[in-house]
Write an enzyme that holds these catalytic residues in place. Structure first.
Site, PDB file in Angstrom:
ATOM      1  N   HIS A  84     -30.770 -72.669 -92.044  1.00  0.00           N
ATOM      2  CA  HIS A  84     -30.487 -71.246 -92.254  1.00  0.00           C
ATOM      3  C   HIS A  84     -29.050 -71.064 -92.712  1.00  0.00           C
ATOM      4  O   HIS A  84     -28.146 -71.742 -92.241  1.00  0.00           O
ATOM      5  CB  HIS A  84     -30.718 -70.458 -90.962  1.00  0.00           C
ATOM      6  CG  HIS A  84     -31.104 -69.039 -91.213  1.00  0.00           C
ATOM      7  ND1 HIS A  84     -32.415 -68.620 -91.300  1.00  0.00           N
ATOM      8  CD2 HIS A  84     -30.358 -67.927 -91.419  1.00  0.00           C
ATOM      9  CE1 HIS A  84     -32.459 -67.322 -91.530  1.00  0.00           C
ATOM     10  NE2 HIS A  84     -31.211 -66.876 -91.615  1.00  0.00           N
ATOM     11  N   ASP A 163     -35.996 -59.169 -84.460  1.00  0.00           N
ATOM     12  CA  ASP A 163     -35.027 -59.421 -85.531  1.00  0.00           C
ATOM     13  C   ASP A 163     -35.415 -58.664 -86.792  1.00  0.00           C
ATOM     14  O   ASP A 163     -34.548 -58.144 -87.490  1.00  0.00           O
ATOM     15  CB  ASP A 163     -34.891 -60.925 -85.830  1.00  0.00           C
ATOM     16  CG  ASP A 163     -33.849 -61.151 -86.921  1.00  0.00           C
ATOM     17  OD1 ASP A 163     -32.713 -60.679 -86.735  1.00  0.00           O
ATOM     18  OD2 ASP A 163     -34.177 -61.744 -87.957  1.00  0.00           O
ATOM     19  N   ARG A 170     -29.424 -53.005 -89.229  1.00  0.00           N
ATOM     20  CA  ARG A 170     -28.038 -53.442 -89.467  1.00  0.00           C
ATOM     21  C   ARG A 170     -27.682 -53.298 -90.939  1.00  0.00           C
ATOM     22  O   ARG A 170     -26.591 -52.872 -91.303  1.00  0.00           O
ATOM     23  CB  ARG A 170     -27.861 -54.906 -89.031  1.00  0.00           C
ATOM     24  CG  ARG A 170     -27.814 -55.086 -87.522  1.00  0.00           C
ATOM     25  CD  ARG A 170     -27.916 -56.560 -87.155  1.00  0.00           C
ATOM     26  NE  ARG A 170     -26.870 -57.361 -87.692  1.00  0.00           N
ATOM     27  CZ  ARG A 170     -27.022 -58.645 -88.099  1.00  0.00           C
ATOM     28  NH1 ARG A 170     -28.195 -59.242 -87.996  1.00  0.00           N
ATOM     29  NH2 ARG A 170     -26.004 -59.307 -88.587  1.00  0.00           N
ATOM     30  N   SER A 185     -29.397 -63.032 -84.530  1.00  0.00           N
ATOM     31  CA  SER A 185     -30.407 -62.837 -85.570  1.00  0.00           C
ATOM     32  C   SER A 185     -30.905 -64.193 -86.080  1.00  0.00           C
ATOM     33  O   SER A 185     -32.111 -64.457 -86.142  1.00  0.00           O
ATOM     34  CB  SER A 185     -29.782 -62.026 -86.713  1.00  0.00           C
ATOM     35  OG  SER A 185     -30.545 -62.118 -87.878  1.00  0.00           O
ATOM     36  N   LYS A 189     -34.646 -66.439 -84.791  1.00  0.00           N
ATOM     37  CA  LYS A 189     -35.676 -66.890 -85.748  1.00  0.00           C
ATOM     38  C   LYS A 189     -35.878 -68.392 -85.641  1.00  0.00           C
ATOM     39  O   LYS A 189     -37.002 -68.889 -85.709  1.00  0.00           O
ATOM     40  CB  LYS A 189     -35.258 -66.538 -87.186  1.00  0.00           C
ATOM     41  CG  LYS A 189     -35.353 -65.071 -87.514  1.00  0.00           C
ATOM     42  CD  LYS A 189     -35.186 -64.816 -89.003  1.00  0.00           C
ATOM     43  CE  LYS A 189     -33.770 -64.865 -89.491  1.00  0.00           C
ATOM     44  NZ  LYS A 189     -32.996 -63.659 -89.347  1.00  0.00           N
TER      45      LYS A 189
END
Ligand code: URA
Length: 441
Positions: A84, A163, A170, A185, A189
């Site tokens: 990520h 999320d 956000r 966040s 995930k």
């Protein structure tokens, strides 16, 4: 324990630590629709301003991960790894690194995000491929992971739904650049998707949410700590995001660039960062023992065509039109097209990634408001980058936009992004450091 979001916002704004029960209640109640967007946005802003302790961030992450199912990938036949990025401009690293790692024997089963603030999102990019679905039910997610070793899904009602909701809020309320909110966040995930190893690409610079290396390192340490606490082998690379990565910024246009890199071409900087991330994915998943060995395997997967084949298999499995990968802009046509010319001669000393991100957003490639759709065809192609010499009147970027107004706005933003001077800018290192696996060579 308080169940009044307004009082919890005030207490957070005043720097108080919230209790575990309070934080879990906020996540559950917002996910269930029992807290409205406005008070939730105020709470998020209080977190942005006052921060959170590491203990609070862990609870927030865990609660967000548990807002849906927690997948168990331990029964899959290949070693599992996730990746990520904390976000960037032109950051198509997942689209390159994940297929490479899958082609080399790892199983990459991951949840990605949509565009956030001035940054793009992998899900928006993938959805530019006609027909491709990112809403994938857990059973199908697991089946695809086993069958082809590569699956990229969006958050859903069943996977990290908290999320999905908080992320969109956000984005719409300017509450993105907060260390605990980014960490929770991303790590929620990663924990929900179930991979045993996690590689984080923590971007640093004007186009990143962390502009300075010390802030980025602190974010990396926080996320690595959360990953380890959740029982996942976790490492973070710090990578430069002062200038956009590669030459493409948008949705279809970034997929096009990723395909070029997987085919052995494309910009050198995109290849460098993506192959570094892919090499770490192989080492952390246990497919390779050393980074040097992993790098050779990664290069062979690109040169031998296996990495591109792996992307094609994923596109097909997710219902996408594989043939689109061979068409310019995946077959999309922007409604308006234009060029950006420079007005003086010299050297490009600055191509500010954040401002280029604003230009892409203005072109229609991103969202201005919660729930907006993105235009897959909109975006920018940077023909010149930092360090290139230019003459007055040279076209340095091509712009595809959703309308003439979007085009004018994008060109105006681009003018702010480019600085032309007389001297070469200092060269920049792309991979700046590693957090969490210092012993691996
Ligand atoms: N990517 C995410 O998934 N969340 C963030 O907050 C930032 C980047």
């Amino acid at each position: 324990m308080s169940r009044d979001i307004r009082r919890l916002s005030v207490r957070k704004r005043n720097g108080e630590e919230l209790s575990e029960d309070e934080l879990r209640w906020i996540v559950e109640a917002y996910t269930a629709g029992e807290i409205d967007d406005a008070p939730m946005a105020a709470w998020l802003m209080a977190v942005c301003c006052a921060g959170m302790t590491d203990a609070e961030t862990w609870v927030l992450t865990d609660a967000m991960a548990r807002s849906g199912e927690l997948l168990d990938l331990s029964g899959l036949s290949r070693p599992t790894v996730d990746k990520h990025s904390t976000g960037g401009v032109g950051d198509k690293v997942t689209l390159v690194a994940a297929p490479i790692a899958a082609a080399c024997g790892a199983c990459v089963a991951k949840m990605s995000g949509r565009g956030l603030g001035h940054t793009g999102g992998t899900i928006d990019k993938l959805e530019a491929i006609p027909g491709l679905q990112t809403a994938i039910e857990p059973q199908r997610f697991m089946r695809q992971a086993e069958e082809i070793g590569l699956v990229v899904a969006a958050q859903s009602d069943r996977l990290a739904p908290a999320d999905g909701k908080i992320y969109a809020l956000r984005d719409a309320t300017g509450t993105v650049d907060s260390r605990p909110l980014i960490a929770s966040s991303i790590m929620s995930k990663k924990i929900a998707a179930g991979a045993a190893a996690i590689i984080l690409d923590v971007t640093v610079g004007s186009g990143a949410f962390m502009e300075h290396q010390d802030e980025a390192r602190a974010l990396a340490e926080l996320m690595v700590g959360i990953g380890e606490r959740a029982g996942r082998r976790t490492v973070a690379l710090l990578t430069d995001m002062n200038e956009p990565l590669g030459r493409a910024v948008g949705n279809a246009i970034e997929v096009e660039e990723a395909v070029a890199v997987l085919g052995g071409g494309g910009p050198a900087d995109t290849r460098e960062v993506a192959t570094a991330v892919a090499a770490w994915m192989l080492v952390m998943s246990g497919v390779e023992r050393s980074i040097a060995g992993a790098r050779e395997t990664v290069d062979a997967a690109i040169d031998g065509g296996g990495a591109l084949e792996s992307l094609r298999s994923m596109v097909e499995a997710q219902g996408g039109d594989v043939g689109a990968l061979d068409r310019p802009l995946l077959g999309h046509r922007p409604t308006a097209r234009g060029e950006f010319e420079v007005r003086r001669s010299g050297v490009i000393t600055r191509l500010d990634a954040r401002k280029v991100g604003y230009a892409a957003l203005a072109s229609g490639a991103g969202r201005r408001r919660k729930g907006d759709s993105v235009d897959p065809a909109a975006g920018l192609r940077l023909l010149r980058k930092e360090g290139d010499e230019v003459a007055s009147g040279d076209v340095i970027a091509e712009v595809g936009a959703s309308s003439d107004r979007h085009l004018d706005d994008a060109v105006r933003e681009l003018r702010e992004a480019v600085t032309i001077g007389d001297e070469q800018p200092p060269s920049r290192q792309l991979v700046l450091g590693v957090v969490g696996a210092e012993e691996i060579g």
